[in-house]
Scaffold this active site. Structure first.
Site, PDB file in Angstrom:
ATOM      1  N   HIS A 110      -9.931  47.863  21.499  1.00  0.00           N
ATOM      2  CA  HIS A 110      -9.048  47.377  20.441  1.00  0.00           C
ATOM      3  C   HIS A 110      -8.796  45.874  20.568  1.00  0.00           C
ATOM      4  O   HIS A 110      -8.724  45.166  19.559  1.00  0.00           O
ATOM      5  CB  HIS A 110      -7.726  48.147  20.489  1.00  0.00           C
ATOM      6  CG  HIS A 110      -6.727  47.701  19.477  1.00  0.00           C
ATOM      7  ND1 HIS A 110      -7.007  47.637  18.120  1.00  0.00           N
ATOM      8  CD2 HIS A 110      -5.429  47.284  19.603  1.00  0.00           C
ATOM      9  CE1 HIS A 110      -5.939  47.212  17.461  1.00  0.00           C
ATOM     10  NE2 HIS A 110      -4.984  46.986  18.342  1.00  0.00           N
TER      11      HIS A 110
ATOM     12  N   SER B  36      -4.291  43.117  15.361  1.00  0.00           N
ATOM     13  CA  SER B  36      -3.466  44.319  15.340  1.00  0.00           C
ATOM     14  C   SER B  36      -2.185  44.049  14.541  1.00  0.00           C
ATOM     15  O   SER B  36      -2.257  43.686  13.374  1.00  0.00           O
ATOM     16  CB  SER B  36      -3.169  44.770  16.773  1.00  0.00           C
ATOM     17  OG  SER B  36      -2.625  46.054  16.803  1.00  0.00           O
TER      18      SER B  36
ATOM     19  N   ASP C 177      -9.242  43.981  13.789  1.00  0.00           N
ATOM     20  CA  ASP C 177      -9.073  45.394  14.154  1.00  0.00           C
ATOM     21  C   ASP C 177      -7.737  45.992  13.726  1.00  0.00           C
ATOM     22  O   ASP C 177      -7.047  46.629  14.530  1.00  0.00           O
ATOM     23  CB  ASP C 177      -9.276  45.591  15.658  1.00  0.00           C
ATOM     24  CG  ASP C 177      -9.864  46.961  15.969  1.00  0.00           C
ATOM     25  OD1 ASP C 177     -10.729  47.418  15.206  1.00  0.00           O
ATOM     26  OD2 ASP C 177      -9.465  47.581  16.974  1.00  0.00           O
TER      27      ASP C 177
END
Length: 409
Positions: A372, A151, A176
């Site tokens: 996520h 992230s 991601d």
């Protein structure tokens, strides 16, 4: 219906259960109780250390043991709001597959790291922090470094590699985060942050929320990761400093859930407890109160027990969000390094990376059935993908009978 028909019908029905009422909320709740006992860092890492880079900056790091054979150092960068402990289960998995050492860092403003200006979370500042810390850890002989970021940490990993702050950087894996989808998600980020509870009654309570909210789908990962994201409101120290918890705290948290299942309907007793009266004292309200109890909302429960709160207020970092992700795809593609992208969904790929992937400029892997926090939800699979990538590029050797799988979507 005649008595004969009733007798025949009863004969065809299954026998009734003599004990208690069926479907009581308390019996169902007991059957669904889960263990949210927090995990300790020492179960996953060989050492932790506070490294003072200069008078203004001290960073908490966690390291696995030295590999039996020479191998790279995996520099692991967590996402916004997380801590180095988010990589705990991944580190255990990857070090069992290949010869390597994992180095996990609490970034500025996160975890147990301490800096003078915690609000400066610009991409350049975070990248410089990492570069200075690496040079401090390895002043003479720099090992081969392979950076992995999730992230926000993935965006910072790209910036860090793009700035070429340290030598011996051999490759990068981004988990991601894609410029296009990240920029689109920024519009709703403040709403998401406001939807989270501000306080938690206990550390197990925070772990329970982490699982029930879907932030992490792997309860074992949440047990070690979540304490690194919250602080004690009284001591203002990270929740990991309160571990291990006393048995009485664990016992209380085991039976008291502040986050009831929003899809369940609780059954109360048919008669109200003695002395239960309505607020206004009217007969009509009192009669209604006998059949209905005002539910206690999650918000009111969390506000009543302000023992722990978030380590970092991510809403204050909004001015840096665009800087993290703007131009990320081009920077990623232009890195003269072996590159790998792991996604939770194929729909997350933007146009720039779609063209780059068709040109074979990086390896992409999509892992299904995860959220996520891919590396927390499926640490074994993520470790397999990254280990296979390192073996194929001859950056590391297998530590066991590891089968190297070919990349696929």
């Amino acid at each position: 219906m005649s008595s004969l028909q009733r007798t025949m019908l009863k004969g065809k029905l299954p026998p009734t259960i003599p004990s208690g009422r069926i479907g009581r909320a308390d019996s169902f709740k007991k059957s669904r109780i889960r263990d949210y006992k927090p995990g300790l860092w020492s179960e996953f890492f060989a050492e932790k250390d506070d490294v003072q880079v200069d008078e203004q900056r001290t960073f908490r790091i966690y390291r696995t043991k030295q590999p039996e054979k020479p191998g790279p150092v995996l520099l692991l960068l967590h996402g916004g709001g997380y801590s180095a402990l988010t990589w705990a289960h991944f580190c255990t998995e990857v070090t069992s597959m290949i010869h390597c050492q994992c180095l996990c860092i609490d970034l500025r403003g996160h975890g147990d790291s301490k800096v003078d200006d915690e609000d400066d979370l610009s991409a350049d500042t975070l990248s410089k922090d990492i570069g200075d810390l690496i040079l401090k850890l390895y002043p003479e002989e720099m090992p081969q470094l392979f950076v992995v970021g999730h992230s926000m940490g993935g965006a910072i990993a790209v910036h860090f590699a793009h700035m070429a702050l340290v030598p011996n950087l051999i490759g990068i894996t981004v988990i991601d985060v894609v410029e296009g989808t990240a920029m689109e998600a920024l519009a709703s980020m403040q709403s998401f942050l406001r939807s989270r509870p501000k306080y938690f009654q206990s550390i197990p309570n925070a772990i329970e929320w982490c699982i029930r909210s879907g932030q992490v789908r792997n309860v074992d990962s949440a047990k070690v990761s979540m304490p690194g994201q919250i602080i004690n409101c009284t001591t203002n120290k990270l929740a990991t400093n309160d571990l291990p918890l006393p048995d009485e705290v664990l016992e209380e948290a085991h039976h008291n859930s502040m986050f009831p299942n929003p899809f369940s309907i609780s059954e109360d007793e048919e008669s109200s407890p003695p002395g239960d009266e309505a607020a206004d004292g009217s007969p009509e309200s009192a009669a209604a109160g006998a059949d209905f109890k005002k539910p206690i909302t999650t918000k009111s429960m969390t506000e009543a027990a302000k023992n722990y709160t978030w380590r970092i207020d991510l809403s204050k970092s909004e001015k840096y969000w665009v800087g993290w992700f703007s131009g990320l795809s081009d920077k990623f593609l232009n890195l003269r390094l072996p590159k790998q992208l792991l996604l939770a969904s194929i729909d997350g790929l933007d146009r720039t990376l779609t063209v780059g992937q068709m040109q074979g400029r990086f390896q992409m892997q999509v892992l299904a059935r995860c959220g996520h926090a891919v590396h927390e939800d499926r640490p074994h699979e993520v470790a397999e993908v990254i280990s296979g990538y390192l073996i194929r590029n001859r950056f590391a050797e297998a530590a066991s009978e590891f089968r190297c799988h070919m990349p696929s979507c």
